[in-house]
Design a protein around this motif. Structure first.
Motif, PDB file in Angstrom:
ATOM      1  N   GLY A   7      91.820  55.794   7.451  1.00  0.00           N
ATOM      2  CA  GLY A   7      90.585  56.478   7.523  1.00  0.00           C
ATOM      3  C   GLY A   7      89.474  55.738   7.689  1.00  0.00           C
ATOM      4  O   GLY A   7      88.399  56.043   7.069  1.00  0.00           O
ATOM      5  N   ASP A   8      89.601  54.841   8.574  1.00  0.00           N
ATOM      6  CA  ASP A   8      88.414  53.761   9.157  1.00  0.00           C
ATOM      7  C   ASP A   8      87.871  52.712   7.813  1.00  0.00           C
ATOM      8  O   ASP A   8      86.914  52.304   8.034  1.00  0.00           O
ATOM      9  N   GLY A   9      88.800  52.759   6.867  1.00  0.00           N
ATOM     10  CA  GLY A   9      88.600  51.955   5.679  1.00  0.00           C
ATOM     11  C   GLY A   9      89.799  50.845   5.782  1.00  0.00           C
ATOM     12  O   GLY A   9      90.507  50.702   6.946  1.00  0.00           O
ATOM     13  N   PRO A  10      90.151  50.083   4.689  1.00  0.00           N
ATOM     14  CA  PRO A  10      91.008  48.954   4.853  1.00  0.00           C
ATOM     15  C   PRO A  10      92.166  49.516   4.970  1.00  0.00           C
ATOM     16  O   PRO A  10      92.519  50.497   4.605  1.00  0.00           O
ATOM     17  N   PHE A  11      93.305  48.822   5.534  1.00  0.00           N
ATOM     18  CA  PHE A  11      94.420  49.416   5.978  1.00  0.00           C
ATOM     19  C   PHE A  11      95.474  49.182   4.700  1.00  0.00           C
ATOM     20  O   PHE A  11      95.537  48.093   4.049  1.00  0.00           O
ATOM     21  N   MET A  12      96.164  50.516   4.488  1.00  0.00           N
ATOM     22  CA  MET A  12      97.180  50.503   3.073  1.00  0.00           C
ATOM     23  C   MET A  12      98.125  51.021   3.742  1.00  0.00           C
ATOM     24  O   MET A  12      98.425  52.379   4.221  1.00  0.00           O
ATOM     25  N   GLY A  51      91.239  39.639   5.464  1.00  0.00           N
ATOM     26  CA  GLY A  51      91.119  39.723   4.311  1.00  0.00           C
ATOM     27  C   GLY A  51      92.727  39.521   3.877  1.00  0.00           C
ATOM     28  O   GLY A  51      93.401  39.223   4.583  1.00  0.00           O
ATOM     29  N   PRO A  52      92.796  39.900   2.367  1.00  0.00           N
ATOM     30  CA  PRO A  52      94.146  39.828   2.223  1.00  0.00           C
ATOM     31  C   PRO A  52      95.211  40.337   2.912  1.00  0.00           C
ATOM     32  O   PRO A  52      95.081  41.584   3.248  1.00  0.00           O
ATOM     33  N   ALA A  53      96.349  39.794   3.103  1.00  0.00           N
ATOM     34  CA  ALA A  53      97.259  40.287   3.780  1.00  0.00           C
ATOM     35  C   ALA A  53      98.590  40.312   2.795  1.00  0.00           C
ATOM     36  O   ALA A  53      99.172  39.173   2.720  1.00  0.00           O
ATOM     37  N   VAL A  54      98.976  41.264   2.059  1.00  0.00           N
ATOM     38  CA  VAL A  54      99.741  41.419   1.116  1.00  0.00           C
ATOM     39  C   VAL A  54     101.097  42.115   1.274  1.00  0.00           C
ATOM     40  O   VAL A  54     101.868  42.122   0.601  1.00  0.00           O
ATOM     41  N   ARG A  55     100.936  43.008   2.392  1.00  0.00           N
ATOM     42  CA  ARG A  55     102.139  43.790   2.682  1.00  0.00           C
ATOM     43  C   ARG A  55     102.226  43.633   4.344  1.00  0.00           C
ATOM     44  O   ARG A  55     101.607  43.757   4.999  1.00  0.00           O
ATOM     45  N   HIS A  56     103.731  43.155   4.631  1.00  0.00           N
ATOM     46  CA  HIS A  56     103.949  42.887   5.917  1.00  0.00           C
ATOM     47  C   HIS A  56     102.961  41.747   6.503  1.00  0.00           C
ATOM     48  O   HIS A  56     102.828  41.701   7.627  1.00  0.00           O
ATOM     49  N   ALA A  57     102.739  40.656   5.993  1.00  0.00           N
ATOM     50  CA  ALA A  57     101.958  39.560   6.269  1.00  0.00           C
ATOM     51  C   ALA A  57     102.905  38.747   7.213  1.00  0.00           C
ATOM     52  O   ALA A  57     102.167  37.776   8.118  1.00  0.00           O
ATOM     53  N   GLU A  58     104.031  38.849   7.162  1.00  0.00           N
ATOM     54  CA  GLU A  58     104.657  38.197   8.364  1.00  0.00           C
ATOM     55  C   GLU A  58     104.337  38.728   9.794  1.00  0.00           C
ATOM     56  O   GLU A  58     104.746  37.769  10.771  1.00  0.00           O
ATOM     57  N   LEU A  59     104.062  39.754  10.098  1.00  0.00           N
ATOM     58  CA  LEU A  59     103.406  40.141  11.139  1.00  0.00           C
ATOM     59  C   LEU A  59     102.128  39.306  11.660  1.00  0.00           C
ATOM     60  O   LEU A  59     102.309  38.820  12.838  1.00  0.00           O
ATOM     61  N   VAL A  60     101.387  38.809  10.934  1.00  0.00           N
ATOM     62  CA  VAL A  60     100.333  37.787  11.162  1.00  0.00           C
ATOM     63  C   VAL A  60     100.949  36.691  11.760  1.00  0.00           C
ATOM     64  O   VAL A  60     100.482  36.211  13.052  1.00  0.00           O
ATOM     65  N   PHE A  61     101.951  36.029  11.226  1.00  0.00           N
ATOM     66  CA  PHE A  61     102.590  34.857  11.449  1.00  0.00           C
ATOM     67  C   PHE A  61     103.629  34.979  13.096  1.00  0.00           C
ATOM     68  O   PHE A  61     103.957  33.980  13.506  1.00  0.00           O
ATOM     69  N   THR A  65      90.659  46.017   8.783  1.00  0.00           N
ATOM     70  CA  THR A  65      89.291  46.757   8.747  1.00  0.00           C
ATOM     71  C   THR A  65      88.724  46.126   7.287  1.00  0.00           C
ATOM     72  O   THR A  65      89.394  46.166   6.290  1.00  0.00           O
ATOM     73  N   GLY A  66      87.440  46.034   7.365  1.00  0.00           N
ATOM     74  CA  GLY A  66      86.713  45.836   6.169  1.00  0.00           C
ATOM     75  C   GLY A  66      87.214  44.338   5.677  1.00  0.00           C
ATOM     76  O   GLY A  66      87.082  43.364   6.270  1.00  0.00           O
ATOM     77  N   ASP A  67      87.315  44.262   4.263  1.00  0.00           N
ATOM     78  CA  ASP A  67      87.404  43.032   3.542  1.00  0.00           C
ATOM     79  C   ASP A  67      89.046  43.013   3.216  1.00  0.00           C
ATOM     80  O   ASP A  67      89.628  42.174   2.323  1.00  0.00           O
ATOM     81  N   VAL A  68      89.839  43.914   3.859  1.00  0.00           N
ATOM     82  CA  VAL A  68      91.379  43.862   3.720  1.00  0.00           C
ATOM     83  C   VAL A  68      92.180  43.838   5.150  1.00  0.00           C
ATOM     84  O   VAL A  68      91.849  44.701   5.977  1.00  0.00           O
ATOM     85  N   PHE A  69      93.220  42.906   5.203  1.00  0.00           N
ATOM     86  CA  PHE A  69      93.873  42.834   6.488  1.00  0.00           C
ATOM     87  C   PHE A  69      95.077  43.983   6.364  1.00  0.00           C
ATOM     88  O   PHE A  69      95.082  44.827   6.857  1.00  0.00           O
ATOM     89  N   SER A  70      95.777  43.979   5.236  1.00  0.00           N
ATOM     90  CA  SER A  70      96.946  44.789   4.704  1.00  0.00           C
ATOM     91  C   SER A  70      97.271  44.878   3.483  1.00  0.00           C
ATOM     92  O   SER A  70      97.488  44.026   2.831  1.00  0.00           O
ATOM     93  N   GLY A  71      97.362  45.948   2.921  1.00  0.00           N
ATOM     94  CA  GLY A  71      97.798  46.204   1.452  1.00  0.00           C
ATOM     95  C   GLY A  71      98.531  47.428   1.225  1.00  0.00           C
ATOM     96  O   GLY A  71      98.976  47.951   2.246  1.00  0.00           O
ATOM     97  N   PRO A  72      98.636  48.119   0.029  1.00  0.00           N
ATOM     98  CA  PRO A  72      97.835  47.656  -1.047  1.00  0.00           C
ATOM     99  C   PRO A  72      98.972  46.690  -2.017  1.00  0.00           C
ATOM    100  O   PRO A  72     100.147  46.442  -1.652  1.00  0.00           O
TER     101      PRO A  72
END
Length: 260
Positions: A32-37, A121-131, A67-74
Protein backbone atom coordinates in the motif's frame (compact mmCIF):
# COMPACT_ATOMS: atom_id res chain seq x y z
CA UNK A 1 16.50 -11.65 -22.73
CA UNK A 2 14.18 -9.58 -24.89
CA UNK A 3 10.87 -11.27 -24.01
CA UNK A 4 9.39 -8.40 -21.97
CA UNK A 5 9.49 -4.63 -21.77
CA UNK A 6 8.71 -2.24 -18.96
CA UNK A 7 5.22 -1.43 -20.22
CA UNK A 8 4.31 -5.12 -19.83
CA UNK A 9 4.98 -5.25 -16.09
CA UNK A 10 5.25 -1.69 -14.74
CA UNK A 11 1.70 -1.76 -13.33
CA UNK A 12 1.34 -5.53 -13.06
CA UNK A 13 2.20 -6.01 -9.37
CA UNK A 14 0.49 -4.33 -6.43
CA UNK A 15 3.58 -4.71 -4.21
CA UNK A 16 6.42 -3.66 -6.54
CA UNK A 17 6.91 -0.16 -7.91
CA UNK A 18 9.12 0.04 -11.02
CA UNK A 19 10.89 3.09 -12.35
CA UNK A 20 13.60 3.23 -15.02
CA UNK A 21 15.90 6.03 -16.06
CA UNK A 22 18.91 5.73 -18.37
CA UNK A 23 18.76 1.94 -18.24
CA UNK A 24 18.75 1.81 -14.42
CA UNK A 25 15.65 0.02 -13.14
CA UNK A 26 14.60 0.61 -9.54
CA UNK A 27 12.24 -2.03 -8.15
CA UNK A 28 10.82 -0.99 -4.80
CA UNK A 29 8.87 -3.34 -2.56
CA UNK A 30 5.88 -1.87 -0.76
CA UNK A 31 2.54 -2.68 0.86
CA UNK A 32 0.00 0.00 0.00
CA UNK A 33 2.98 2.27 -0.73
CA UNK A 34 4.12 1.77 2.86
CA UNK A 35 6.75 -0.61 4.27
CA UNK A 36 6.62 -4.05 2.68
CA UNK A 37 4.94 -6.76 4.77
CA UNK A 38 5.05 -10.27 3.27
CA UNK A 39 1.88 -12.21 2.53
CA UNK A 40 1.73 -15.69 1.00
CA UNK A 41 0.52 -14.41 -2.43
CA UNK A 42 3.55 -12.11 -2.59
CA UNK A 43 5.86 -15.10 -3.14
CA UNK A 44 4.24 -15.88 -6.48
CA UNK A 45 4.05 -12.23 -7.47
CA UNK A 46 7.68 -11.50 -6.71
CA UNK A 47 9.06 -14.55 -8.50
CA UNK A 48 7.08 -13.44 -11.54
CA UNK A 49 8.36 -9.88 -11.17
CA UNK A 50 11.96 -11.11 -11.09
CA UNK A 51 11.30 -13.10 -14.28
CA UNK A 52 9.86 -10.02 -16.00
CA UNK A 53 12.87 -7.93 -15.00
CA UNK A 54 15.24 -10.65 -16.23
CA UNK A 55 13.44 -10.78 -19.55
CA UNK A 56 13.68 -7.04 -20.28
CA UNK A 57 16.85 -6.30 -22.23
CA UNK A 58 16.40 -2.56 -21.63
CA UNK A 59 17.36 -3.10 -17.98
CA UNK A 60 21.08 -2.44 -17.74
CA UNK A 61 21.44 -2.25 -13.94
CA UNK A 62 18.82 -3.03 -11.26
CA UNK A 63 18.40 -1.42 -7.84
CA UNK A 64 16.29 -3.53 -5.45
CA UNK A 65 14.99 -1.72 -2.37
CA UNK A 66 12.09 -1.30 0.04
CA UNK A 67 9.81 1.50 1.20
CA UNK A 68 9.98 3.77 4.22
CA UNK A 69 11.95 2.49 7.19
CA UNK A 70 11.52 -1.27 6.61
CA UNK A 71 12.92 -3.44 3.83
CA UNK A 72 10.77 -6.53 4.54
CA UNK A 73 8.67 -7.58 7.50
CA UNK A 74 6.82 -8.15 9.70
CA UNK A 75 8.33 -9.67 12.80
CA UNK A 76 6.25 -12.64 14.00
CA UNK A 77 4.17 -12.11 17.12
CA UNK A 78 3.94 -14.75 19.84
CA UNK A 79 0.55 -16.15 18.68
CA UNK A 80 2.00 -16.64 15.18
CA UNK A 81 4.79 -18.94 16.30
CA UNK A 82 4.08 -22.38 14.93
CA UNK A 83 0.74 -21.21 13.53
CA UNK A 84 1.69 -22.24 9.99
CA UNK A 85 2.43 -25.84 10.93
CA UNK A 86 -0.33 -27.70 9.11
CA UNK A 87 -0.22 -31.49 9.34
CA UNK A 88 -3.13 -31.62 6.87
CA UNK A 89 -0.94 -30.24 4.06
CA UNK A 90 -0.51 -32.67 1.18
CA UNK A 91 2.46 -33.59 -1.02
CA UNK A 92 0.63 -31.94 -3.93
CA UNK A 93 0.49 -28.67 -1.98
CA UNK A 94 4.19 -29.01 -1.28
CA UNK A 95 4.89 -29.60 -4.96
CA UNK A 96 3.51 -26.11 -5.57
CA UNK A 97 5.48 -24.66 -2.68
CA UNK A 98 8.61 -26.36 -3.99
CA UNK A 99 8.16 -24.69 -7.36
CA UNK A 100 7.45 -21.28 -5.85
CA UNK A 101 10.37 -21.38 -3.41
CA UNK A 102 12.77 -22.57 -6.09
CA UNK A 103 11.76 -19.97 -8.63
CA UNK A 104 11.71 -17.08 -6.13
CA UNK A 105 15.41 -17.57 -5.44
CA UNK A 106 16.57 -18.63 -8.90
CA UNK A 107 14.59 -15.99 -10.81
CA UNK A 108 16.44 -13.31 -8.85
CA UNK A 109 19.78 -14.94 -9.67
CA UNK A 110 18.71 -15.19 -13.31
CA UNK A 111 18.54 -11.41 -13.72
CA UNK A 112 21.39 -11.13 -16.19
CA UNK A 113 22.63 -7.67 -15.19
CA UNK A 114 24.19 -6.41 -11.94
CA UNK A 115 21.68 -6.04 -9.09
CA UNK A 116 22.34 -3.60 -6.26
CA UNK A 117 20.31 -4.13 -3.10
CA UNK A 118 19.71 -0.96 -1.07
CA UNK A 119 18.49 -2.20 2.31
CA UNK A 120 16.54 0.73 3.72
CA UNK A 121 15.67 -0.82 7.09
CA UNK A 122 15.11 -4.13 8.89
CA UNK A 123 14.95 -7.20 6.64
CA UNK A 124 13.45 -9.94 8.79
CA UNK A 125 11.47 -12.01 6.28
CA UNK A 126 13.12 -13.48 3.20
CA UNK A 127 16.24 -11.49 3.99
CA UNK A 128 18.18 -14.11 2.02
CA UNK A 129 17.00 -12.33 -1.14
CA UNK A 130 19.19 -9.39 -0.14
CA UNK A 131 22.29 -11.58 -0.27
CA UNK A 132 21.48 -13.05 -3.68
CA UNK A 133 22.12 -9.57 -5.10
CA UNK A 134 25.55 -8.61 -6.41
CA UNK A 135 26.21 -5.53 -4.28
CA UNK A 136 24.57 -4.91 -0.90
CA UNK A 137 24.28 -1.43 0.59
CA UNK A 138 22.63 -1.03 3.97
CA UNK A 139 21.18 1.88 5.87
CA UNK A 140 22.52 2.33 9.39
CA UNK A 141 18.99 1.39 10.50
CA UNK A 142 19.04 -1.98 8.74
CA UNK A 143 19.17 -5.30 10.54
CA UNK A 144 18.84 -8.88 9.41
CA UNK A 145 17.05 -11.92 10.81
CA UNK A 146 15.50 -15.16 9.61
CA UNK A 147 12.32 -14.75 11.65
CA UNK A 148 10.10 -17.33 9.95
CA UNK A 149 11.90 -20.66 9.89
CA UNK A 150 13.57 -22.36 12.88
CA UNK A 151 12.41 -19.46 15.06
CA UNK A 152 8.85 -20.23 13.88
CA UNK A 153 9.11 -24.07 14.06
CA UNK A 154 10.01 -24.52 10.37
CA UNK A 155 13.16 -26.04 8.85
CA UNK A 156 15.10 -23.23 7.07
CA UNK A 157 15.23 -25.18 3.83
CA UNK A 158 13.95 -22.81 1.15
CA UNK A 159 17.29 -21.26 0.28
CA UNK A 160 18.22 -19.83 3.68
CA UNK A 161 20.45 -22.79 4.47
CA UNK A 162 22.39 -22.20 1.27
CA UNK A 163 22.66 -18.42 1.34
CA UNK A 164 23.67 -17.85 4.94
CA UNK A 165 26.25 -20.62 5.10
CA UNK A 166 27.74 -19.36 1.83
CA UNK A 167 28.01 -15.70 2.86
CA UNK A 168 28.66 -16.10 6.61
CA UNK A 169 30.52 -19.40 6.72
CA UNK A 170 29.19 -22.68 8.07
CA UNK A 171 29.60 -21.93 11.78
CA UNK A 172 28.16 -18.39 11.75
CA UNK A 173 25.42 -19.28 9.26
CA UNK A 174 24.29 -22.25 11.34
CA UNK A 175 24.20 -20.16 14.53
CA UNK A 176 22.24 -17.39 12.77
CA UNK A 177 19.57 -19.79 11.51
CA UNK A 178 19.27 -21.83 14.71
CA UNK A 179 19.01 -18.92 17.16
CA UNK A 180 16.90 -16.29 15.38
CA UNK A 181 19.85 -13.93 15.84
CA UNK A 182 19.34 -10.31 14.80
CA UNK A 183 22.40 -8.82 13.08
CA UNK A 184 22.84 -5.06 12.81
CA UNK A 185 23.97 -3.37 9.62
CA UNK A 186 27.42 -2.68 11.09
CA UNK A 187 27.81 -6.27 12.32
CA UNK A 188 26.77 -7.51 8.87
CA UNK A 189 29.42 -5.25 7.35
CA UNK A 190 32.04 -6.61 9.75
CA UNK A 191 31.09 -10.15 8.69
CA UNK A 192 31.42 -9.29 5.00
CA UNK A 193 27.69 -9.69 4.32
CA UNK A 194 27.19 -6.00 3.45
CA UNK A 195 29.46 -3.89 1.28
CA UNK A 196 28.71 -0.44 2.71
CA UNK A 197 26.73 1.03 5.62
CA UNK A 198 25.31 4.47 4.98
CA UNK A 199 23.12 7.11 6.62
CA UNK A 200 19.49 6.57 5.55
CA UNK A 201 19.38 9.71 3.42
CA UNK A 202 22.55 8.71 1.54
CA UNK A 203 21.50 5.13 0.71
CA UNK A 204 19.74 5.61 -2.63
CA UNK A 205 22.18 8.30 -3.74
CA UNK A 206 25.02 5.82 -3.32
CA UNK A 207 23.05 3.06 -5.04
CA UNK A 208 22.46 5.33 -8.03
CA UNK A 209 26.12 6.39 -8.06
CA UNK A 210 27.24 2.78 -8.25
CA UNK A 211 24.58 1.92 -10.84
CA UNK A 212 25.78 4.75 -13.09
CA UNK A 213 29.38 3.60 -12.71
CA UNK A 214 28.44 0.03 -13.65
CA UNK A 215 26.37 1.23 -16.60
CA UNK A 216 29.43 2.92 -18.08
CA UNK A 217 31.03 -0.50 -18.72
CA UNK A 218 30.40 -2.16 -22.12
CA UNK A 219 27.19 -4.16 -22.21
CA UNK A 220 28.80 -7.60 -22.50
CA UNK A 221 31.30 -6.75 -19.78
CA UNK A 222 28.38 -5.97 -17.46
CA UNK A 223 26.38 -9.04 -18.38
CA UNK A 224 29.19 -11.58 -18.45
CA UNK A 225 30.70 -10.25 -15.21
CA UNK A 226 27.32 -10.72 -13.56
CA UNK A 227 27.09 -14.30 -14.85
CA UNK A 228 30.64 -15.13 -13.80
CA UNK A 229 30.52 -13.66 -10.30
CA UNK A 230 27.08 -15.09 -9.42
CA UNK A 231 27.99 -18.59 -10.61
CA UNK A 232 29.10 -19.87 -7.19
CA UNK A 233 25.80 -18.97 -5.50
CA UNK A 234 23.76 -20.22 -8.44
CA UNK A 235 25.59 -23.57 -8.40
CA UNK A 236 25.14 -23.91 -4.64
CA UNK A 237 21.42 -23.19 -4.94
CA UNK A 238 20.96 -25.77 -7.69
CA UNK A 239 22.87 -28.38 -5.66
CA UNK A 240 21.24 -27.87 -2.26
CA UNK A 241 17.89 -26.09 -2.59
CA UNK A 242 15.85 -29.22 -3.43
CA UNK A 243 17.25 -31.18 -0.50
CA UNK A 244 16.42 -28.35 1.89
CA UNK A 245 12.85 -28.05 0.65
CA UNK A 246 12.33 -31.81 0.96
CA UNK A 247 13.40 -31.78 4.61
CA UNK A 248 11.38 -28.65 5.31
CA UNK A 249 8.25 -30.28 3.90
CA UNK A 250 8.74 -33.52 5.87
CA UNK A 251 9.06 -31.66 9.17
CA UNK A 252 6.10 -29.46 8.28
CA UNK A 253 3.91 -32.45 7.45
CA UNK A 254 4.86 -34.05 10.77
CA UNK A 255 2.59 -31.39 12.24
CA UNK A 256 1.90 -29.46 15.36
CA UNK A 257 1.79 -32.64 17.49
CA UNK A 258 5.56 -32.90 17.07
CA UNK A 259 6.14 -29.52 18.73
CA UNK A 260 7.17 -29.94 22.35
Amino acid sequence: MGTTNLADYQDKYDMVHFEREDGILTMRLHSGDGPFMWTMPDHLKLLSAFADVAGDEQNEVVIFTGTGDVFSGPLPTAPELGARIRPDSTPREWERRYWEATRLELNLLDIGVPVICAVNGPAVRHAELVFLCDIVLASETAEFQDSVHFHDHIVPGDGCHVVYQEIMGIRRGTYFLMTGEIISAQAAHNLGMVNEVLPPDALMLRALELARYIRQRPVLVRRFTKILLSDKLRTAMHQRLGHGLALESLAYLDGADAVS
